[in-house]
Design an enzyme around this catalytic site. Structure first.
Site, mmCIF file in Angstrom:
data_model
loop_
_atom_site.group_PDB
_atom_site.id
_atom_site.type_symbol
_atom_site.label_atom_id
_atom_site.label_comp_id
_atom_site.label_asym_id
_atom_site.label_seq_id
_atom_site.Cartn_x
_atom_site.Cartn_y
_atom_site.Cartn_z
ATOM 1 N N HIS B 12 0.775 -1.225 -0.008
ATOM 2 C CA HIS B 12 0.058 -0.013 0.043
ATOM 3 C C HIS B 12 0.776 1.256 0.000
ATOM 4 C CE1 HIS B 12 -0.226 -0.588 4.882
ATOM 5 N NE2 HIS B 12 0.889 -0.065 4.407
ATOM 6 N N HIS B 60 -0.607 4.915 9.601
ATOM 7 C CA HIS B 60 0.692 5.688 9.666
ATOM 8 C C HIS B 60 0.721 6.977 10.234
ATOM 9 C CE1 HIS B 60 -0.036 2.713 6.219
ATOM 10 N NE2 HIS B 60 1.414 2.492 6.550
ATOM 11 N N HIS B 194 10.875 -3.699 2.850
ATOM 12 C CA HIS B 194 11.298 -2.116 2.742
ATOM 13 C C HIS B 194 11.789 -1.802 4.215
ATOM 14 C CE1 HIS B 194 6.864 -1.768 3.991
ATOM 15 N NE2 HIS B 194 7.060 -0.314 4.026
ATOM 16 N N GLU B 241 4.986 -5.225 8.153
ATOM 17 C CA GLU B 241 3.810 -5.167 7.827
ATOM 18 C C GLU B 241 3.111 -6.291 6.980
ATOM 19 O OE1 GLU B 241 3.464 -0.373 6.671
ATOM 20 O OE2 GLU B 241 3.659 -1.681 4.965
HETATM 21 FE FE FE2 Z 1 2.326 0.880 5.616
#
Ligand code: FE2
Lengths: 134, 281
Positions: B12, B60, B194, B241
């Site tokens: 996302h 976030h 990431h 995540e």
């Molecule tokens: Fe995220």
């Protein structure tokens, strides 16, 4: 208990170049992160930009952290308990993209960092464990 | 009876939303990423046609600040607005909730030993709106209602993969006991590899990500036992995540079949992964 909390947390310190956002960091950096969060409001961004130091002085943040915020020293801010999702409010106030801000925490310039990402990113090889060296 | 008919996994990355909003989805950089979602957009529109999506994502630092940190929170509201993440809200439709289903799942989960946080009002950030854009394109109105399910994957300890999988199983039980006839999908979002912080930033791991995608297909549940430290070492600090994909996988039952799969490196700092799964009964 499935895993002892001390062992669980100790493992995180073995990852090279990484500050996992543990509860201890979240406690330490609470006001750094709440300050950053305040920049989601346009009026606060304006006030901050007009006089950064004066705006920071409104928060119960240590002098060391204020200095790091003014210098945009993101690695130091991570050590002081800042979290990148909160700090992103600061770098978007500066008009920096996520990738550019993230590149300032590495030993590369932004173009070098972009080139690395285009070539498939940083390899996990040798970057998984400090003690293990793998 | 309501039933879970499919599961979708997807990254996302906020930049994907920027690409959609600025009409760049066909350019050299974004083209190969969006091409891998074309199959899914067509399938959602012509074949799958879900009434409701249970959308597992993380906030976030948008709706939640550092003050209150719910491990698992479920949206039970009627509607949600796109959040202003510091550069103005995305120009996408408001998200319609399914309050009846949301409250039904919340109550069922609590009786099933999952002590959920309940949210009535919140803005939803890129974690939720980017997957909607990737799967539904740019309609005037989102074609499905959404039950947001926010997971803390920021402040440690975050929930274990095993707990996420078990939550998915409990969500499936809850959906099956909802009296209305509803076609429900569950989406797990975030990842793949990431790292957005520190000198190790920019780490990507194509091999590990693809192993993870492999593990979501078939009748093995080995993936639920991957410890946090493995995600962190192998996929970067934000790769964690991916535990949210296990809520989706857990909800699909013992066995799954893969309908579509896509992987691309890079998008900004991140590896893009996408999978469409169907439960095998
Ligand atoms: Fe995220």
């Amino acid at each position: 208990m499935k895993q002892n909390i001390h062992e669980y947390l100790a493992e995180f310190e073995d990852i090279p170049g990484t500050r996992v956002y543990t509860a201890a960091r979240a406690r330490k950096g609470y006001w750094i992160n709440q300050f950053a969060m305040s920049l989601m409001k346009a009026e606060n961004r304006t006030r901050f930009k007009a006089d950064e130091k004066a705006y920071l002085d409104e928060w119960p943040i240590s002098d060391e952290a204020k200095e790091a915020l003014l210098a945009r020293d993101y690695n130091r801010l991570l050590d002081l308990g800042g979290n990148v999702y909160f700090l992103s409010k600061l770098f978007s106030t500066d008009g920096l993209s996520f990738a550019e801000a993230v590149s300032t925490m590495t030993d590369m310039s932004f173009p070098e960092y972009q080139a690395m990402m285009a070539k498939g990113g940083r390899s996990p090889e040798g970057n998984r464990s400090i003690k293990g060296g793998y | 009876m309501a039933r879970i008919t499919a599961g979708v996994g997807s990254s996302h990355v906020p930049l994907l939303g920027v690409a959609v909003d600025q009409g760049k989805t066909g350019d050299d950089y974004f083209g190969p990423i969006f091409k891998g979602y074309e199959w899914t957009r067509q399938w959602e529109r012509d074949t799958a046609k879900p009434d409701v999506v249970i959308l597992v994502y993380n906030d976030h630092a948008s709706a939640f600040d550092a003050n209150i940190i719910p491990t698992f929170a479920i949206g039970c509201g009627e509607h949600y607005k796109p959040a202003d993440e510091g550069w103005g809200p995305r120009n996408v439709p408001d998200v319609a909730g399914h309050a009846d289903l949301g409250w039904h799942i919340a109550q069922s989960l609590i009786l099933d030993d999952f002590d959920m946080t309940i949210i009535n009002e919140m803005d939803v950030d890129h974690g939720l709106t980017v997957p909607l854009s990737m799967m539904f394109g740019t309609p005037d109105k989102w074609p499905a209602k959404v039950v947001p399910l926010a997971v803390n994957v920021v402040t440690y300890p975050v929930p274990s993969g095993n707990r996420c999988w078990a939550l998915g199983e409990a969500i499936a039980r809850a959906v099956e006991s909802f009296p209305e006839d509803l076609n429900v999908q569950i989406w797990g979002t975030g990842g793949m590899s990431h790292q957005l912080q520190g000198p190790r930033a920019g780490l990507l791991n194509r091999e590990w990500d693809n192993m993870f995608l492999d593990m979501l297909v078939g009748d093995s549940d080995a993936v639920r036992h991957i410890p946090h430290i493995e995600y962190l070492r192998e996929t970067g600090s934000e790769g964690i995540e991916m535990v949210m994909w296990l809520v989706m996988r857990g909800a699909l039952g013992k066995q799954t079949k893969c309908l579509h799969r896509h992987y691309h490196i890079p998008c900004s700092n991140t590896a893009i992964g996408h999978i469409v799964l169907e439960p095998v009964t």
